[in-house]
Design an enzyme around this catalytic site. Structure first.
Site: not given
Length: 555
Positions: A365, A396, A522
Site C-alpha cells: 500500500e 508444505h 470504494k
C-alpha cells in the site's frame, strides 16, 4: 522543529550515474555459490546488528561493488536529508500536504518536536495517558457494562491499519498478557467474523473499540452497527437504555471527533488521532489500545521504546551499518535492477503469524505506485508482490515453487534465537524450537546453493540424474535473527520495516504515505450497490451487468 512548509525538491536517484552502474551490474550472471567460494569473509562483512536484531544479507546476489553503488545511490538522492525531513515533521506526504510523524508517537517525554506551533510530544503523551487510563479501567474490572458486570471481552472493529497492526502485535505478544480480559478482532465487511464471534460472547460484558481514522469506513461502520443492534437486543430485555449501551460498551478512535459524536460515542470515550498518522503506521497511537488492554501499559510502552531505538539507529547509523537502509537498498536492487518481482516473508515463529499480512499492507500500500512525487510516470519496477506465511507451514505450501519453480523470489527469513528460557533445559518445547531454527537455516541454505548445498552431506542426492530432483538455488534471501521476542524487540522489528519502506520510496522518488489506489473501488462499490437496489438494466459494462443480473435472480 516545524518544517511542514519546506517544499524542497531532492535530487533524483534515477538520474544518478550509480543508477546506470547498477543497471550494468545487473546484467552479470550472479552466482551465490561463486560469491561465497571467492570470499570466506563475506558473511562477516555482509551482516549488521542493531540491539536485539542481527541481519545477515550475505545470501543476496550482490558484491562489494554493487553494495558501494547502492550506498552511493542513496547519497545521490539525499537520503540523509530525507530521513531528517521525515523525523522532523516536514511535508513528506506531498499529495495530501502532510507530515508523516508516526515516529513522534514513540518519542520520550524529554523530546522536543513542534508542528504548526503545536507541541507534538505533549499531545502524544496526553493521548497515551488516556490510553493508559481507559485500558487500566478495563483490565482492573472497574469498567462495567450496562448491567453492572465487569468487561470480560474487548472487540476491536477496524480494517487495514486499524486492524492488522493491533492484531499482529497482540498475537505476537500474547504470552505477556497479564489479564483475563480477552481481545478479539473483526474486520471483514460481510459480517462473517462478527457473526461467528458474537455467538460466543455475552452482551453484558463485551466492550467494542471502533477504530477508523476517518470514522467513515463502510467496512468498520457496518460491523459497528451490527454490534450495536446485538447489544440493544439484550439491553432492552435487561431494562438498559441505548444511551447506557453506547456509554458503557463503545470506545471510538478517530481523527474525526464530530463523526464519533454523531455516531453516539461519548466524549470521554473518544481517543484522538492526528491527520499526520497514516493508518498502516498507526499501531503506536491510540489505535494500539487493544494491545495495551491485553499486555498492559508497561508492555505497550516497551513496544514504543523498541521502535524508538530503531528510529535512532535509522537516524544516526552509518548507511553501511544501517539496518533499514541496507534492507531497503537490497529490496531496490532486487526489484528494480535484478527484476525479482516477488518477495516473501517467512517467520519461523508461530507468534509472528500475522507479520506477513501486516508487512504486505505496509509495503504494497505504501510503495505500490507508478507515478513519482512530481507526477511523472515511472519507467522502472517499484514494489514487488509481497506475501508470506509461518516458515514451517510454508514449507508444505509454496516452498516447492521457491526451490524448483521458474520464478525468482527474494525471501526474508525471521527467527527468534531464545525461546522457552523459563523452562528446564532440553524440554520437548525447546527441542521443537531448535527444530524450527534448524529448518530456517537449512531452507535459506538450500535456496541459496541448491544441489551444491546437499553435495557435502549426501552426494547420491546431489548427483542424481533425475532432473525433477534438481534444486537450482540462487534464490536471494536475508535472515533476521532476534535475540528474543519481547515488546521491545518487536517494536524495533516493525520500525525496521517501516523505515525500509521509506528508503525504497526515497530511491524510487514516490510518496509512500498516500493510497489513492484504494479510492476508486470504494466509489464504484457505492454505484454498484445502488444498482442492486434498483430495477432495470445497470449502467455498467456487460460483464458487471450480467453478474448483477445473476445476483438479482438468486436474491
Amino acid at each position: 522543529m516545524n518544517d511542514t512548509k519546506d517544499n524542497k525538491v531532492y535530487s533524483s536517484a534515477r538520474h544518478s550515474k550509480y543508477w546506470q552502474k547498477l543497471k550494468a551490474a545487473a546484467e552479470s550472471k550472479w552466482s551465490l555459490a561463486a560469491l561465497f567460494a571467492q570470499d570466506n569473509t563475506r558473511t562477516q562483512r555482509f551482516s549488521a546488528q542493531s540491539g536485539a536484531l542481527y541481519m545477515d544479507y550475505s545470501k543476496q546476489c550482490l558484491d562489494d561493488t554493487v553494495l558501494e553503488s547502492l550506498l552511493n545511490l542513496a547519497n545521490s538522492c539525499e537520503l540523509s536529508a530525507r530521513i531528517q525531513a521525515l523525523l522532523q515533521g516536514a511535508m513528506v506526504n506531498t499529495s495530501e500536504e502532510r507530515a508523516a510523524l508516526h515516529t513522534a508517537l514513540r518519542l520520550p517525554t524529554t523530546a522536543n518536536l513542534q508542528l504548526d506551533n503545536q507541541d507534538v510530544v505533549a499531545d502524544v503523551h496526553q493521548s497515551l495517558g488516556q490510553v493508559e487510563r481507559l485500558s487500566e479501567r478495563v483490565r482492573s474490572g472497574t469498567w462495567r457494562g450496562f448491567s453492572g458486570k465487569a468487561i470480560t471481552d474487548v472487540v476491536n472493529i477496524g480494517v487495514g491499519g486499524s486492524d492488522l497492526g493491533p492484531l499482529m502485535a497482540t498475537t505476537a505478544l500474547d504470552e505477556w498478557a497479564d489479564t483475563c480480559v480477552e481481545v478479539h478482532f473483526v474486520s471483514n465487511m460481510d459480517g462473517t467474523q462478527l457473526d461467528n464471534l458474537l455467538k460466543h460472547l455475552n452482551p453484558e460484558t463485551t466492550l467494542f473499540i471502533i477504530s477508523s481514522k476517518s470514522f467513515g469506513t463502510i467496512d468498520t461502520l457496518s460491523n459497528a452497527k451490527t454490534a450495536l443492534s446485538w447489544l440493544l437486543a439484550t439491553a432492552k430485555l435487561r431494562a438498559g437504555t441505548e444511551d447506557s449501551v453506547l456509554r458503557r460498551h463503545f470506545i471510538g478512535i478517530s481523527a474525526n471527533s464530530e463523526k464519533m459524536s454523531a455516531w453516539g460515542i461519548h466524549p470521554e470515550h473518544q481517543l484522538q488521532l492526528w491527520e499526520w498518522v497514516g493508518g498502516r503506521f498507526s499501531l503506536w497511537s491510540a489505535i494500539g489500545l487493544a494491545i495495551a488492554i491485553r499486555i498492559g501499559m508497561s508492555g505497550f510502552k516497551e513496544l514504543l521504546a523498541g521502535a524508538h531505538s530503531m528510529d535512532e539507529h535509522f537516524a544516526q547509523a552509518d548507511f553501511a551499518e544501517n539496518l533499514p537502509v541496507l534492507l531497503g537498498l537490497i529490496a531496490v536492487w532486487n526489484s528494480t535492477f535484478l527484476q525479482v518481482n516477488a518477495h516473501t516473508v517467512l517467520p519461523y515463529d508461530g507468534r509472528l503469524s500475522y507479520l506477513p499480512s501486516y508487512l504486505t499492507q505496509l509495503e504494497m500500500e505504501s510503495n505500490g505506485k507508478s507515478v513519482t512525487q512530481h507526477g511523472d510516470r515511472i519507467d522502472y519496477d517499484t514494489c514487488p508482490i509481497l506475501w508470506g506465511e509461518i516458515g514451517s507451514n510454508a514449507q508444505h505450501a509454496f516452498y516447492q515453487l521457491l526451490h524448483q519453480g521458474t520464478q525468482q523470489v527474494s525471501c526474508d527469513f525471521i527467527a527468534c534465537v531464545r525461546r522457552y528460557s523459563d523452562k528446564a533445559k532440553n524440554t520437548p518445547l525447546q527441542q521443537q524450537h531448535e527444530l524450527s531454527l534448524a529448518n530456517c537455516l537449512a531452507q535459506s541454505r538450500v535456496l541459496a546453493f541448491g544441489n551444491a548445498a546437499i553435495a557435502e552431506t549426501d552426494s547420491q542426492i546431489a548427483c542424481d540424474a533425475d532432473k525433477y530432483k534438481y534444486y537450482r538455488g540462487n534464490q536471494p534471501s536475508t535472515t533476521l535473527l532476534i535475540d528474543e521476542l519481547t515488546p521491545h524487540s518487536l517494536g524495533a522489528l516493525i520500525a525496521l520495516y517501516e523505515h525500509k519502506v521509506y528508503v525504497m520510496a526515497s530511491i524510487w522518488d514516490i510518496n509512500p504515505f498516500d493510497q489513492w489506489g484504494v479510492e476508486m473501488g470504494k466509489q464504484m462499490a457505492e454505484s454498484v450497490h445502488d444498482a442492486m437496489q434498483q430495477e432495470g438494466n445497470a449502467p455498467f459494462d456487460t460483464s458487471t451487468n450480467q453478474l448483477l443480473k445473476h445476483i438479482k435472480q438468486l436474491s
